[in-house]
Scaffold this active site. Structure first.
Site, PDB file in Angstrom:
ATOM      1  N   LYS A  27     -12.792   7.868 -23.166  1.00  0.00           N
ATOM      2  CA  LYS A  27     -12.096   8.856 -23.985  1.00  0.00           C
ATOM      3  C   LYS A  27     -12.926  10.122 -24.161  1.00  0.00           C
ATOM      4  O   LYS A  27     -12.419  11.244 -24.034  1.00  0.00           O
ATOM      5  CB  LYS A  27     -11.754   8.252 -25.357  1.00  0.00           C
ATOM      6  CG  LYS A  27     -10.887   9.182 -26.208  1.00  0.00           C
ATOM      7  CD  LYS A  27     -10.211   8.474 -27.364  1.00  0.00           C
ATOM      8  CE  LYS A  27     -11.157   8.078 -28.461  1.00  0.00           C
ATOM      9  NZ  LYS A  27     -10.485   8.035 -29.782  1.00  0.00           N
ATOM     10  N   SER A  28     -14.216   9.979 -24.428  1.00  0.00           N
ATOM     11  CA  SER A  28     -15.080  11.144 -24.652  1.00  0.00           C
ATOM     12  C   SER A  28     -15.102  12.057 -23.424  1.00  0.00           C
ATOM     13  O   SER A  28     -15.012  13.287 -23.538  1.00  0.00           O
ATOM     14  CB  SER A  28     -16.511  10.698 -24.970  1.00  0.00           C
ATOM     15  OG  SER A  28     -16.552   9.973 -26.173  1.00  0.00           O
ATOM     16  N   GLY A  99     -10.122  13.019 -33.967  1.00  0.00           N
ATOM     17  CA  GLY A  99     -11.230  13.777 -34.529  1.00  0.00           C
ATOM     18  C   GLY A  99     -12.040  14.467 -33.447  1.00  0.00           C
ATOM     19  O   GLY A  99     -12.458  15.612 -33.600  1.00  0.00           O
ATOM     20  N   SER A 171     -24.811  13.728 -34.483  1.00  0.00           N
ATOM     21  CA  SER A 171     -23.378  13.799 -34.178  1.00  0.00           C
ATOM     22  C   SER A 171     -23.160  14.557 -32.884  1.00  0.00           C
ATOM     23  O   SER A 171     -23.429  15.761 -32.795  1.00  0.00           O
ATOM     24  CB  SER A 171     -22.614  14.492 -35.310  1.00  0.00           C
ATOM     25  OG  SER A 171     -21.297  14.816 -34.893  1.00  0.00           O
ATOM     26  N   ASP A 323     -18.973   3.624 -32.585  1.00  0.00           N
ATOM     27  CA  ASP A 323     -17.586   3.145 -32.560  1.00  0.00           C
ATOM     28  C   ASP A 323     -17.487   1.624 -32.454  1.00  0.00           C
ATOM     29  O   ASP A 323     -16.403   1.070 -32.632  1.00  0.00           O
ATOM     30  CB  ASP A 323     -16.836   3.764 -31.374  1.00  0.00           C
ATOM     31  CG  ASP A 323     -16.548   5.237 -31.590  1.00  0.00           C
ATOM     32  OD1 ASP A 323     -16.382   5.643 -32.757  1.00  0.00           O
ATOM     33  OD2 ASP A 323     -16.486   5.979 -30.594  1.00  0.00           O
ATOM     34  N   ARG A 354     -14.748   2.752 -42.363  1.00  0.00           N
ATOM     35  CA  ARG A 354     -14.863   1.546 -41.532  1.00  0.00           C
ATOM     36  C   ARG A 354     -15.840   0.538 -42.112  1.00  0.00           C
ATOM     37  O   ARG A 354     -15.714  -0.662 -41.877  1.00  0.00           O
ATOM     38  CB  ARG A 354     -15.306   1.917 -40.109  1.00  0.00           C
ATOM     39  CG  ARG A 354     -14.178   2.344 -39.223  1.00  0.00           C
ATOM     40  CD  ARG A 354     -14.591   2.400 -37.771  1.00  0.00           C
ATOM     41  NE  ARG A 354     -13.504   2.991 -36.994  1.00  0.00           N
ATOM     42  CZ  ARG A 354     -13.680   3.709 -35.915  1.00  0.00           C
ATOM     43  NH1 ARG A 354     -14.895   3.944 -35.464  1.00  0.00           N
ATOM     44  NH2 ARG A 354     -12.649   4.194 -35.255  1.00  0.00           N
ATOM     45  N   ARG A 397      -9.653   0.848 -34.025  1.00  0.00           N
ATOM     46  CA  ARG A 397     -10.766  -0.054 -33.708  1.00  0.00           C
ATOM     47  C   ARG A 397     -10.812  -1.251 -34.666  1.00  0.00           C
ATOM     48  O   ARG A 397     -11.209  -2.351 -34.281  1.00  0.00           O
ATOM     49  CB  ARG A 397     -12.086   0.714 -33.704  1.00  0.00           C
ATOM     50  CG  ARG A 397     -12.086   1.795 -32.624  1.00  0.00           C
ATOM     51  CD  ARG A 397     -13.450   2.301 -32.268  1.00  0.00           C
ATOM     52  NE  ARG A 397     -13.356   3.518 -31.486  1.00  0.00           N
ATOM     53  CZ  ARG A 397     -13.128   3.553 -30.181  1.00  0.00           C
ATOM     54  NH1 ARG A 397     -12.976   2.436 -29.501  1.00  0.00           N
ATOM     55  NH2 ARG A 397     -13.033   4.714 -29.545  1.00  0.00           N
TER      56      ARG A 397
END
Length: 445
Positions: A27-28, A99, A171, A323, A354, A397
């Site tokens: 995905k990234s 996000g 980040s 994740d 989470r 997730r």
């Protein structure tokens, strides 16, 4: 996509999970390939793009900004506008639940003389954007709207100022937004990090022709991009997503008799913290046929059922597996002894909190776990009673992690909604079924 009608699902104890398969593209890397394709001149061709909602929303976003992204056969093509060449969109751009798409696109928009209204779903609209917006503001971007949450309007400028910025937290999203904005400055933009974060943006910037330097010294890393670069359209092959592969690998480790191999998975060291941890726990996890594709390291990953033991996971590993903690926490329930995970503050600002949600899901299924500050401790007993219903809080997730739990627990596990799994891994159920996993729909009350 509407989340108005939840789709609950129950997973039940399965026999051994076996098979050889591929997971969808990372995905990234998918997000970044679309964005850099839009900022390059000429055509970018992307194979293996993840066709999940988050990425499709990014494809729609670059299209709305004047760089059409569309699928031709099994290849996605982006017709780039060149750095600084994106156009004013006709209306607000909807990022759904993404996000990553939202935060990186803020950096893409920054060096353009355009005004872009950004909106998202209920979950995304609760997530903080200030950590990305603050450095972009210091470069010259104006922001109107709802504090540091969506909906927001970003006003870029072609007179963006380069900065040197030390990340307040590790980040990759903040780093990437600043580097993407830095492409459109008349100078060098530097991001300083004290803990390594995923480096896909730097690798892909180089692949597209940008000048990027990475220098490590005295415990810090300085990543510098030169502005004014002319990016050229490229061919990109997106490797399998290690975060998606994590669910199948973990399932193989906890379901007796299992033996699963996943081909062509991204094994960039900034993304393999979970696999390092599973091996430390005694997991039979091996990387086969290592190779490089499109500037990224790739391998086939094989996992076989293993007797696991609890371990301590250091805080500095968190960025490389941020994740995967819900899946690790579920796996830890089947280990013998406590597993302590430190440095999880970032989990509180994901799709849900989470950290709290994972502990609550474990407790609902008879597994003792506690949160203390930014630390989660799971007290593994080599088994999980199961039998509970897990509140997923619209978090894909969470849903997938606890569906995996039910495959090995003593009683079935139900998650309250699975509709949002499509945001990252729409093939989850079909691939799990392919290796022998069993799921049952929940009858309406």
């Amino acid at each position: 996509m509407s989340h108005a009608d939840p789709t609950p699902l129950t997973s039940v104890s399965s026999g051994p999970l076996r098979g050889l398969l591929r997971v969808p593209g990372d995905k990234s890397i998918s997000h970044r390939a679309l964005m850099l394709g839009a900022l390059a001149t000429g055509k970018t061709r992307i194979r293996g793009l993840l066709e999940a909602e988050d990425v499709i929303n990014t494809a729609r976003a670059v299209t709305a900004l004047g760089a059409p992204a569309s699928k031709s056969g099994d290849v996605w093509e982006v017709l780039g506008r060149g750095t600084g060449g994106l156009a004013q969109p006709k209306g607000p751009i909807d990022f759904g639940n993404s996000g990553t798409g939202t935060r990186l696109m803020m950096g893409v928009i920054a060096p353009h003389d355009i005004s872009v209204s950004m909106v998202g779903d209920a979950s995304l609209s609760k997530r903080p954007m200030g950590r990305v917006l603050n450095p972009l503001r210091s470069m010259g971007v104006d922001v109107d709207g709802n504090g540091d949450r969506l909906p927001l309007t970003i006003r870029g400028t072609s007179r963006l100022v380069p900065i040197a910025y030390e990340l307040p937290v590790p980040s990759a999203q903040i780093k990437s937004a600043i580097l993407l904005a830095g492409l459109g400055t008349a100078g060098e933009t530097t991001v300083i990090e004290r803990e390594a974060t995923r480096d896909h943006t730097e690798r892909m910037l180089r692949h597209f022709g940008a000048s990027v330097s990475t220098v490590s010294d005295a415990g810090t890393t300085r990543i510098t991009v030169k502005g004014g670069a002319e990016l050229a359209g490229q061919d990109v092959t997106v490797p399998g997503d290690p975060s998606s592969a994590a669910f199948l690998i973990a399932a193989a480790l906890i379901v007796p008799g299992s033996d699963v191999t996943i081909e062509g998975v991204l094994v960039n060291p900034t993304r393999t913290g979970l696999y390092t941890t599973l091996v430390e726990m005694g997991g039979d996890v091996t990387f086969l046929n290592p190779r490089e594709e499109g500037g990224e390291p790739v391998a086939d990953i094989r996992a076989r059922f293993s007797r696991l033991k609890g371990v301590s996971v250091p805080a500095e590993r968190a960025p490389s597996m941020i994740d995967e903690y819900p899946m690790l926490a579920v796996t830890a329930a089947f280990a013998q002894g406590p597993t302590r995970m430190d440095g999880l503050g970032e989990l509180k600002v994901k799709e849900s909190d989470r950290l709290a949600a994972t502990a609550a899901g474990l407790a609902a299924n008879g597994v003792r776990a506690e949160v203390s500050g930014d630390t989660l401790t799971v007290h593994g007993a080599g088994r999980a009673p199961g039998g509970g219903r897990v509140a997923t809080h619209l978090d894909h997730r969470m849903a997938m992690s606890f569906l995996v739990m039910g495959l090995a627990s003593e009683a079935p596990v139900t998650v309250d909604d699975t509709a949002m799994i499509a945001t990252s891994f729409p093939e989850f159920r079909s691939l799990m079924a392919q290796i022998g996993a069993r799921f049952a729909p929940v009858e309406a009350p």
